[in-house]
Design an enzyme around this catalytic site. Structure first.
Site, PDB file in Angstrom:
ATOM      1  N   THR A 192       0.859  -1.180   0.000  1.00  0.00           N
ATOM      2  CA  THR A 192       0.000   0.000   0.000  1.00  0.00           C
ATOM      3  C   THR A 192       0.896   1.231   0.000  1.00  0.00           C
ATOM      4  OG1 THR A 192      -1.825  -1.055   1.166  1.00  0.00           O
ATOM      5  CG2 THR A 192      -1.640   1.315   1.416  1.00  0.00           C
ATOM      6  N   HIS A 245      -2.591  -4.272   8.055  1.00  0.00           N
ATOM      7  CA  HIS A 245      -3.791  -5.104   8.053  1.00  0.00           C
ATOM      8  C   HIS A 245      -4.997  -4.214   8.337  1.00  0.00           C
ATOM      9  CE1 HIS A 245      -5.386  -9.390   8.967  1.00  0.00           C
ATOM     10  NE2 HIS A 245      -6.322  -8.628   8.453  1.00  0.00           N
TER      11      HIS A 245
END
Length: 326
Positions: A192, A245
């Site tokens: 990301t 996460h």
């Protein structure tokens, strides 16, 4: 000293201070956090990642140095990382369980708390540009799926076939996971990308973009497009972009919580980020965060062995790193 000379001295001092204030800027980026180590990454791979981080930082800094807004710098830096197959965003996005690529992105302006996000999009080449269009040219904050793609098309953004996002490495990773040839680890979902920036006008902006979780199902959406979870910006406190996460970041309201710690507990940006990472760890989550306050103070905190990261300040201070020990 004559009055005329005294007045001239005052004018010189005034404009010297004004110039100093206007030239102050900073930009911080991340390319994901996870379980990488020097034993699992070759020197060539490390150099490739660092070169791309360098390119993204340089592009953002050039805009800031020339007076562009923090939003412009954030979008430009993230676009460069979205266009690289190295990161789990844009071109390098991981695959869903049905072999497609679904992307999320968000952006927030610290000056007026305006924000925009897109989720589950499959044909927008650079999701961060769509998020900005939602922020600046719509009455909404988040658009998803086909609706978001149609909005992007109407705004004249570049769209592509979903196969544009195909990379052999990511596809093989999906198949290996589906065949249970290896366990899922935090490294499966790294990549990301995010950016926070402070412009010479004193305004903060934060942006985040991702391909989500490898082998994700049922239209799963993580924290990246959720304002207050994966992205947040407020000139009174800080700009924040997260990676990790996503389910844990959503539960904690991670990004907004950092701002709240600064606003209500009067913590510094680094102290607030460290406290929030500790909460993440206690909950069982893994990941990292970058943040920047209105004075140019910054933080790059994570509880994994690595986080692709870097920053540049108007003072000339600069760093690009991958591993925790760097």
């Amino acid at each position: 000293m004559t009055f005329k000379a005294f007045l001239g001295t005052l004018i010189i001092l005034f404009f010297s201070n004004l110039t100093f204030t206007q030239e102050k800027y900073a930009i911080v980026i991340h390319g994901g956090a996870g379980g990488r180590s020097k034993t699992t990454m070759s020197i060539e791979q490390q150099n490739n990642y660092k070169a791309k981080l360098e390119e993204a930082l340089a592009a953002g800094e050039k805009l800031l140095k020339n007076g562009a807004s923090s939003a412009e710098a954030v979008v430009e830096a993230i676009k460069i990382m979205e266009d690289s197959p190295l990161f789990n965003a844009g071109k390098g996005a991981v695959f869903t369980s049905d072999g497609k690529n679904e992307l999320d992105a968000s952006i927030m302006n610290g000056e007026n708390l305006n924000a925009g996000a897109v989720a589950g999009v499959r044909t927008i080449k650079n999701p961060i540009t769509a998020a900005r269009e939602v922020m600046e040219n719509s009455e909404h904050v988040m658009l998803s799926g086909k609706g978001a793609s149609e909005f992007a098309r109407q705004q004249g953004l570049e769209t592509v076939k979903n196969k544009y996002f195909f990379t052999r490495k990511r596809y093989e990773s999906l198949k290996a996971l589906q065949k249970k040839q290896r366990k899922r680890t935090s490294a499966d979902n790294t990549g990301t990308v995010g950016c926070v920036a402070l412009d010479i006008h004193g305004n903060l902006c934060a942006g985040t973009s991702t391909g989500g979780m490898n082998n994700k199902k049922y239209g799963r959406i993580g924290d990246s497009p959720i304002i207050g979870a994966g992205t947040y910006a407020n000139n009174k406190t800080c700009a924040v972009s997260c990676t990790g996460h996503g389910e844990y970041y959503i539960r904690l309201g991670f990004a907004r919580d950092i701002s709240a710690l600064m606003e209500y507990k009067k913590l510094g940006v680094k102290e607030a980020c460290a406290a929030e990472i500790q909460k993440l760890t206690q909950l069982g989550g893994t990941g990292g965060v970058i943040a920047l306050d209105a004075n140019g103070n910054m933080a790059m905190e994570f509880n994994t062995s690595a986080m692709f990261r870097g920053y540049i300040k108007s003072t000339g201070e600069k760093e690009i790193a991958i591993f925790a020990e760097e």
